[in-house]
Design an enzyme around this catalytic site. Structure first.
Site, mmCIF file in Angstrom:
data_model
loop_
_atom_site.group_PDB
_atom_site.id
_atom_site.type_symbol
_atom_site.label_atom_id
_atom_site.label_comp_id
_atom_site.label_asym_id
_atom_site.label_seq_id
_atom_site.Cartn_x
_atom_site.Cartn_y
_atom_site.Cartn_z
ATOM 1 N N CYS A 119 -52.633 11.460 40.635
ATOM 2 C CA CYS A 119 -53.779 11.838 40.384
ATOM 3 C C CYS A 119 -54.274 13.122 41.188
ATOM 4 C CB CYS A 119 -54.771 10.579 40.495
ATOM 5 S SG CYS A 119 -54.451 9.370 39.686
ATOM 6 N N CYS A 205 -60.979 20.440 58.648
ATOM 7 C CA CYS A 205 -61.354 21.235 59.878
ATOM 8 C C CYS A 205 -62.433 22.426 59.508
ATOM 9 C CB CYS A 205 -60.309 21.746 60.623
ATOM 10 S SG CYS A 205 -59.198 23.025 59.763
ATOM 11 N N HIS A 758 -56.290 26.866 61.334
ATOM 12 C CA HIS A 758 -56.906 25.697 61.950
ATOM 13 C C HIS A 758 -58.258 26.273 62.221
ATOM 14 C CE1 HIS A 758 -57.942 21.809 63.507
ATOM 15 N NE2 HIS A 758 -58.512 22.565 64.661
#
Length: 823
Positions: A119, A205, A758
């Site tokens: 899904c 993040c 990040h």
């Protein structure tokens, strides 16, 4: 028979609830409770099995800068693998391995959320169903099972020793901070200033870094308390002068996104919890923008814009519903007279939304004809400023692309200006800075041909070519219109009560339909090539700030939107005569509002002023100092607000010079008078300084067919003076003040590459600025400056919080900067 009965049952869904997600159909095949219980006996938790066999766990653990990836547990066989944000992506590879039965259901060992790979969405569960019982069993096993000392190898012992050393260092730092806090107690804060970590929900993040900075914005928390007050009554002045009494409206409770934001900020201020899980707020953001679903890597600036626009849209809906209730009609079907009244009152809203009161500023674009020296102004609001970051390679290439046909005298006069002009224009256009010279020459030739064709077509049909040079702003900040783009490229404006007063930069234009998550086609008209291109927003990955070169739709002065013909030209012949650079006008200021009763109100206001040409382009302070240092935020602001020359194909159509050539104003009959195009001077400056200034550095760029990130360090100060980039008549600035000072309190940093990166945050815990609160809440402008509030900087990477010195903050690779006004 039992299976058939259960298969036919449906789950009852409450229509009033918005939190229910569609039920996953792969739970029965992707769940094997017996195999899972066998696999969880004597297992090491939260460690990727494949990385351990490849001997990569030790190497990654020794690097302090790299964060530990999230681990996902397969609910079919008990395999533990690293998630999508890691380099190896072992959990995804485990699912992609061909098998007779799918291993599609995985459980996050960080936040205990279930994900279905088939899904490609999160699976909701409760404690009563089978999936919820399996998750509860795994959580109990993870909390009970602990590794025995005899089973620990030397590597694990070394890792634990390092962890103990770090914990002891953190305890010592905390003791130092507590001692410093006791010696210097806060003067103005009744509660303790806290910085907490945020749980990573799966590649979130980018969300956590922005939320950390917003949580350190005390004014936002104060205004949200005011918004949440029940029974709030707002008075709106009547649009008709014959009506003397203002309209009193009773506002409904705020929307779900605003309530979730208020709840999150309150939770961040509690001293009991060390780590906060912002699941409710993130789910509300995903409902406004479906693109953030799926736990993919996303862009922080894009998230901030969707968040602020979503809360502002909810606030406008509150006011619109309050106006309808005040008229005693809350039904959807309204007569035309009542519709017009409601829209008139919506335009007359005396109090802007809390988002605009905190983050909202105003830009003014000034254009002056070189011949008649008439000045025209265009005002538009903004929530953040997207500043260009020029790479060294692109800067060198753009310098070599100067026009060789210029005379020696022109090169001597404009050499320095042309270098900056070329580099900046190339960065804003749809020609990538890293393309070959052959492609660049080819694009320039194509642009010249199109310009000639447009001139010829204009002579035949009496159309105007360069209204965009007058009515739009060529910088990366454009007004956001609530527009719905159809697949044929036509522009259809939704008749909606939500007033979109924000600003989206031209490279990435977001409208209200984006907030509802509907994919669409956007037709864009670029400034340099004047060509159209269709961009399928559904098939473009916007991760890591991949910017789409689009522009917002342009309206003419009669309220009609400009549509594109088959040859790519803009049909603006109707209604242009209302916009004149007429120096003979007696009033000092004439407001030409581009508003129509049948459309949502815009934010741009056009006006022609009899202003002194010498002082029209002056700023509050000298700006030439920042033209030398190319690696500073001041130089980026200088490039953003630099002076431009409108020449050649970008000439200005001046009505004043046209009338003078025709010996006075006459009726404009097609083919009787010739339009006069003149050289012009253009500059954009800040005319309203926002209480909280948000700066976005555009580090992600497109070079040819590749994407790249500019890793160049941009210096930014702790105290920023915005006066060199503000107009002389800047609002919210006292008359005698020549400084507009801002103090840095938040940074969002992006480390890594375009593909794998990040986001972390630097936030300054400090006391609230009382003068700033008075400005936002009451509109008071103090005459003297308040000293910068002292505080402690923290580096936050999801759940990890560490105190850092100011030097480390200033040496970071900033992507977003948050400044608060010093008053």
């Amino acid at each position: 028979m039992g299976k058939k009965r259960t298969k036919g049952k449906t789950v009852p869904i409450d229509d009033s609830s918005e939190t229910l997600e569609p039920v996953c159909r792969h739970i029965r095949k992707g769940l094997e409770q017996g195999n899972l219980k066998k696999a969880l006996v004597n297992v090491e938790w939260n460690i990727c099995q494949d990385c351990k066999t490849d001997n990569k766990v030790k190497d990654k653990a020794e690097e302090e800068t790299e964060e530990k990836p999230s681990v996902w547990l397969c609910l079919k066989c008990g395999h533990q693998g690293c998630g999508r944000n890691s380099q190896e992506q072992h959990a995804l590879k485990h699912y992609l391995t061909p098998r007779s039965e799918p291993h599609c259901l995985v459980l996050s060992l960080d936040n205990w959320s279930v994900w279905c790979y088939v899904c490609d969405n999160e699976v909701q569960y409760c404690s009563s169903n089978q999936l919820g019982q399996v998750v509860d069993y795994v959580r109990k096993q993870a909390s009970i099972t602990t590794p025995k000392p005899a089973e620990k190898d030397n590597g694990n012992i070394e890792l634990e020793n390092k962890k103990l050393e770090k914990e002891s260092k953190n305890e010592q730092e905390r003791e130092k901070k507590e001692n410093m806090a006791k010696e210097n107690p806060p003067m103005n804060s009744p509660c303790q200033i806290t910085v907490k970590g945020l749980s990573n929900l799966g590649n979130t993040c980018f969300f956590n870094a922005v939320m950390q900075n917003l949580s350190q914005t005390p004014v936002l928390r104060e205004l949200l308390k005011e918004v949440k007050m029940s029974g709030t009554i707002v008075k709106i002045e009547p649009p008709d002068l014959a009506l003397t009494e203002p309209l009193e409206i009773n506002l409904e409770p705020p929307g779900p996104l605003t309530l979730a934001m208020s709840q999150f900020l309150n939770e961040m201020q509690e001293t009991k919890k060390g780590v906060v899980t912002p699941k409710e707020l993130f789910s509300q953001v995903c409902k406004k923008a479906v693109r953030f679903k799926g736990y993919q890597q996303q862009d922080s600036q894009e998230l901030l814009r969707y968040l602020l626009d979503g809360m502002r849209a909810e606030e406008h809906q509150r006011v619109s519903k309050g106006i309808l209730k005040a008229f005693g009609n809350s039904t959807e079907k309204l007569d035309e007279e009542l519709k017009n009244k409601v829209k008139d009152y919506e335009k007359k809203k005396s109090m802007p939304s809390f988002v605009d009161r905190i983050f909202g500023g105003e830009l003014t674009s000034m254009i002056m004809c070189d011949q008649c020296r008439t000045v025209s102004l265009v005002h538009e609001s903004f929530l953040d400023l997207s500043l260009p970051v020029l790479d060294d390679q692109s800067g060198k290439k753009s310098v070599n692309d100067k026009n060789l046909k210029k005379t020696v005298e022109d090169e001597d006069q404009d050499s320095e200006e042309e270098k900056d002009n070329d580099s900046y224009i190339k960065e804003r256009s749809d020609i990538p800075s890293g393309t070959s010279k052959h492609l660049q020459k080819k694009a320039k030739k194509q642009a010249k041909k199109q310009a000639k064709n447009q001139r010829r077509q204009q002579k035949i049909q009496g159309k105007v070519l360069h209204l965009n040079d007058i009515c739009t702003i060529d910088h990366p900040e454009d007004s956001e219109y609530e527009a719905e783009m159809s697949l044929q490229g036509e522009v259809n404006i939704k008749s909606n009560h939500i007033s979109q007063e924000g600003v989206m930069h031209k490279e990435y234009c977001v409208n209200q339909k984006d907030l509802n998550g509907q994919a669409k086609m956007i037709e864009s008209v670029t400034d340099n090539q004047k060509s159209t291109e269709e961009v399928d927003m559904k098939n473009i990955n916007m991760d890591n700030d991949l910017e789409v070169l689009t522009s917002s739709p342009t309206r003419n002065l009669n309220g009609a939107y400009l549509t594109e013909g088959s040859n790519g030209e803009v049909d603006i012949s109707n209604g242009f005569k209302n916009l004149n650079l007429n120096a003979a006008l007696h009033p000092d200021e004439i407001n030409i509002e581009i508003l129509n009763d049948s459309h949502t109100p815009g934010t741009k206001v056009y006006e022609v002023v009899n202003e002194d040409p010498e002082t029209a382009f002056c700023t509050l302070a000298n700006r030439e100092v920042f033209n030398t240092d190319e690696c500073s935020i001041q130089h980026c602001l200088y490039q953003f607000t630099r002076n431009e020359k409108l020449r050649d194909a970008n000439k200005l159509l001046c009505e004043v010079c046209t009338r003078r050539q025709c010996n006075g104003p006459k009726a404009n009959i097609k083919g009787e008078r010739k339009h006069v195009y003149t050289n012009a001077k253009k500059q954009m400056l800040i005319s309203l300084a926002p209480p909280v200034l948000t700066l976005h550095l555009k580090r992600f760029q497109q070079a040819g067919f590749n994407l790249r990130k500019v890793n160049k360090h941009i210096k930014f100060p702790e105290i920023l003076d915005l006066a060199p980039f503000c107009t002389l008549k800047c609002k919210n600035v006292a008359e005698e003040n020549t400084r507009v000072l801002y103090s840095l309190y938040g940074v969002v940093e992006h480390s890594g590459t375009m593909r794998s990166g990040h986001y972390t945050a630097y936030a300054k815990a400090r006391t609230a600025n009382s003068h700033l609160s008075n400005l936002v809440l009451h509109g008071d402008i103090p005459q003297d400056f308040e000293m910068e509030s002292k505080g402690q900087w923290f580096h936050i990477s999801d759940t990890h919080v560490q105190a850092v010195p100011t030097t480390k903050v200033l040496n970071s690779q900033a992507y977003l900067l948050f400044y608060e006004r010093i008053l």
